[in-house]
Structures are given as structure tokens and as C-alpha cells.
Design an enzyme around this catalytic site. Structure first.
Site, PDB file in Angstrom:
ATOM      1  CG  PHE A   1       0.005  18.983   5.877  1.00  0.00           C
ATOM      2  CD1 PHE A   1      -0.523  19.847   4.931  1.00  0.00           C
ATOM      3  CD2 PHE A   1      -0.792  17.941   6.337  1.00  0.00           C
ATOM      4  CE1 PHE A   1      -1.814  19.679   4.447  1.00  0.00           C
ATOM      5  CE2 PHE A   1      -2.079  17.758   5.861  1.00  0.00           C
ATOM      6  CZ  PHE A   1      -2.594  18.628   4.913  1.00  0.00           C
ATOM      7  CB  SER A   2      -2.672  20.868   8.355  1.00  0.00           C
ATOM      8  OG  SER A   2      -3.952  21.342   8.698  1.00  0.00           O
ATOM      9  CB  SER A   3      -1.807  20.225  13.175  1.00  0.00           C
ATOM     10  OG  SER A   3      -1.395  20.334  14.514  1.00  0.00           O
TER      11      SER A   3
ATOM     12  CG  MET B   1      -1.859  25.643  12.280  1.00  0.00           C
ATOM     13  SD  MET B   1      -3.355  25.042  13.129  1.00  0.00           S
ATOM     14  CE  MET B   1      -4.456  24.786  11.724  1.00  0.00           C
TER      15      MET B   1
END
Length: 430
Positions: free
Chosen positions: A145-147, A150
Site C-alpha cells: 500500500f502507498s509506499s 511504490m
């Protein structure tokens, strides 16, 4: 975009709101897992019913997050209980603009194969699990999720030889936080970033299932299309979807090529993915939902009967209505373990059902029908079971294929030129 990351970190710690799960198995920390240039901590979830050759999933939290909280607040561990795979939860420790516990996706070390930092540490974790638990190196996947999303894209770009697929939830394309920046790029430019992450790599590229909410106020919804542009270009696909559907209310799924890339638009969702039920779709995309029995891509001839399950559909190769008539076309259907879904590989290269009927190709070209027929030893009844999960006809050299990238009950099977899509990859469960 740097400002977006700073804002993201504040929001990420607010997203872990699911009810903690209960399980007999426990999350444990592994302190000596190998090369660790990123200085990460490793948490490991091994279900009580772990498969004899389990798949491996790396699941990563967002900035300001914690591995233990991501374990508790997501459904990956409960799905591991059900399907027997192992989950690794890395704990990040990097800082970005005053925010803590972010995965490194910006340093020169993190952005290239063999460079160091967090990606090397995470690969060490995966290798540790593969060796310690007899894991399947053809079933190693990443999500986050998110970071963590990425870093999922980062791992797929820098270590395509390790990770076979990924599911980023609310992320950005690979290289977005590096020197290239996050500004709008052409698909070719995005794809070149991935290709340059591991110069000289010529193997298969990982499949990608990207998710994003339309109301994400932290990482713009436009990032989803940038991810699509990047990975469709890497796979040599058109940016026009081959199909679009709605698996659930408020969800729009676009499929590109034969399933190498999928994009999920979640209407009205903010920066709070994955929501309930989404993890199961990712697990199906990975082919990790093989049930409590152990899936293998290459059954041993004479090793007994089992079901042939489509990686893309999760459904089984089935003889309609348990028919025994020569020429009956086979299909995909919900796996039920009955005799019309029990197939045996023989030393002669046959795939038999009922003991005396063979999987049979009614032609040698694209779209040739797949049927059952009394076994007679012809090359159109002999198959090669390949390590990548494909099944190819000895006579034709073409792949066993679910027509039209179909995943629904009743989808017919055919021969088609091999392209590596999930509708041409199969697992064998006993």
C-alpha cells in the site's frame, strides 16, 4: 511529487483500521535472513497448513506504518491460512521529508538491479523463505500500500527474475520518485525506465495488477494510468484494454493483452486500500488460491489424478455434465473435485480423465477446439507440461488457452499461440 509523498505519509498511518485477525499461527520476527543493506526488519507469517511447496508473498506497509499493523489490518494472512502460502512483512525504516518508515524507492542504489538498499534486503527475505520452507521460486509475488505499492513496482522493475507478479495498491510508477520525476511521460519513456533498471535482462516480465481510488487525495488517481502506460509498454501491449468489466459495484477492471496487466479503478475510494475483498482478487491474480492442496505446475506422470486450475480464472478444466462422449468440448468451471475434473498425466504425454479418455486437440491451428476423445496415442493427444505453467500440444506447439481471456464458468478451451498470459497458465492440484 515530493510534497505528495510528505502528505501521503501522514495519511498512511490512518489507513490501518481493519479488525485484528485471530489465528493459531503467529507472526514471528526473523533476525538473520541474509544480506540486509537496507537495515530492514523481517516479520514472517507461516500458516499452520503451509503447503509442501508454498508460494511466497511480500506484503509491504505504507510510510509511518508498521509491518505488524499491516499484518493485522489486511486479509493476506487469513488468505494464507486458507491457501497455504507464506507471507513476508518487511519493516521499513527510511525517512522522507520528515516522514518515517518509508521504503526506499528514490536512491540510486534502490533503483537498479543489485544496487543495494531495501530491494536487496527484501530479495534476501524471499530467498530465505524459499530455502527454509522449500518454497516455489516460480510463485514469488509482491504487494503493498502507498509506499509499499511504490516498492512493489520497484521490485518488479529491478528484480523481474525474482518476482513473477505484483499488486500495488495506491502507488506510483517505478522511477517516479527518482531523478526522472513523476511528470507525465509517454508509455515508451515509462517503459524505458523499467528496462534500464536491469540492463541486459531478457526473461519474462512480471504481471501487474494495479489499484487506485478515484477520490485519493494523497497520491493522484492519474498515477494509475501512468502505471498502466509503464507496464503495458514493458509487455509490448496496446494501451487500449482488451476487456473492461465490473467485478463488484464501484469497481472497474481493465485487462490489457491477455492479462499481463490489470487496472482496478475504485470509484469514490480514498487513500485507504486494500479494502475488504480486494486481497482475494490479488491472490487469485497471483495464482495462490489453489486451496488447501498443494499446486504444482508440472505433475509427475503416473503420480495420480488432480485438478487443472487456470491461473487467470481460478476455475478448473471440466468436462461438461460429466459427459463421456467422444468429441465433448472441455470448459472452465468452478472447481468441485468430481471425476469430470480429475486429470492424470501419463508417461506417454497424455492427460487422461475417467481413465480412458484423453485431452484431445481437434486441429493444429489457433482456435482449434479442445475436447475429450478415446485415447489412441496420436500426437494431438500428447502434451508438454512446462515449468512456467503452460501446457503445449506436442503436435501443434500451441498452448492450452481459455478462449478470449475468459474466466467465467463455461469458457471453452482452445489451442492458441503461446504468449504467457494467465489464461494460458495452469496449476495442478491434488
Amino acid at each position: 511529487m515530493v510534497a505528495l509523498v510528505a502528505v501521503a505519509a501522514v495519511a498512511l498511518s490512518m489507513c490501518l483500521t481493519a479488525t485484528p485477525r485471530a489465528s493459531a499461527a503467529a507472526l514471528t520476527e526473523v533476525t538473520d535472513f541474509g544480506d540486509n543493506p537496507g537495515g530492514l526488519r523481517m516479520y514472517l507469517y507461516v500458516p499452520d497448513g503451509v503447503a509442501s511447496r508454498p508460494g511466497v508473498l511480500v506484503a509491504m506497509h505504507g510510510c509511518n506504518g508498521w509491518a505488524t499493523a499491516f499484518h493485522q489490518s489486511t486479509e493476506f494472512a487469513s488468505l494464507a491460512d486458507r491457501h497455504g502460502f507464506i507471507v513476508i512483512y518487511p519493516q521499513a525504516n527510511k525517512s522522507a521529508n520528515g516522514m518515517s518508515n518509508c521504503f526506499d524507492v528514490w536512491s540510486s542504489e534502490a533503483l537498479r538491479h543489485g544496487g543495494g538498499s531495501d530491494p536487496v534486503s527484501i530479495v534476501s527475505m524471499a530467498n530465505f523463505v524459499l530455502q527454509r520452507y522449500n518454497g516455489d521460486p516460480q510463485r514469488v509475488f509482491a504487494t503493498g500500500f502507498s509506499s509499499g505499492a511504490m516498492e512493489t513496482n520497484n521490485l518488479l522493475a529491478t528484480y523481474p527474475d525474482v518476482f513473477k507478479a505484483g499488486a500495488p495498491f495506491a502507488g506510483v510508477p517505478y522511477g517516479c520518485l527518482g531523478p526522472a520525476g513523476c511528470g507525465d511521460k509517454t508509455p515508451q519513456q515509462w517503459g524505458d525506465l523499467v528496462r534500464n533498471a536491469y540492463p541486459g535482462y531478457t526473461g519474462l516480465r512480471p504481471r501487474v495488477m494495479a489499484w487506485h481510488g478515484t477520490a485519493d487525495s494523497v497520491l493522484p488517481f492519474t498515477m494509475l494510468q501512468e502505471e498502466v502506460d509503464q507496464w503495458t509498454n514493458v509487455h509490448g501491449l496496446s494501451q487500449t484494454p482488451s476487456s473492461t468489466d465490473s467485478p463488484q459495484s464501484g469497481w472497474t477492471r481493465r485487462v490489457f493483452g491477455s492479462g499481463q496487466v490489470e487496472a482496478y479503478t475504485i470509484t469514490g475510494a480514498g487513500h485507504d486500500l486494500p479494502r475488504a475483498g480486494m486481497a482475494a482478487h490479488a491472490i487469485r491474480f497471483f495464482g495462490l488460491d489453489g486451496g488447501s492442496t498443494t499446486p504444482t505446475t508440472s505433475p509427475t506422470p503416473g503420480g495420480g489424478t488432480g485438478q487443472i486450475r487456470g491461473v487467470g480464472s481460478g476455475r478448473c478444466v471440466d468436462v461438461p455434465n460429466a459427459a463421456t462422449t467422444d468429441g465433448t468440448a472441455v470448459q472452465l468451471w468452478d472447481c468441485n473435485g468430481r471425476s469430470n475434473q480429475q486429470w492424470a498425466a501419463t508417461s506417454a504425454g497424455e492427460i487422461r480423465v475417467y481413465g480412458d479418455k484423453c485431452l484431445d486437440a481437434a486441429g493444429t491451428g489457433n482456435a482449434a477446439r479442445i475436447q475429450i476423445y478415446s485415447c489412441w496415442g496420436g500426437d494431438n493427444q500428447r502434451w508438454r507440461l512446462n515449468s512456467d505453467g503452460t501446457i503445449t500440444g506436442v503436435q501443434s506447439g500451441l498452448c492450452l488457452d481459455a478462449m478470449g481471456q475468459g474466466t467465467a464458468n463455461g469458457t471453452r478451451l482452445q489451442l492458441y499461440a503461446c504468449h504467457g498470459g494467465t489464461n494460458q497458465r495452469w496449476t495442478w492440484t491434488r
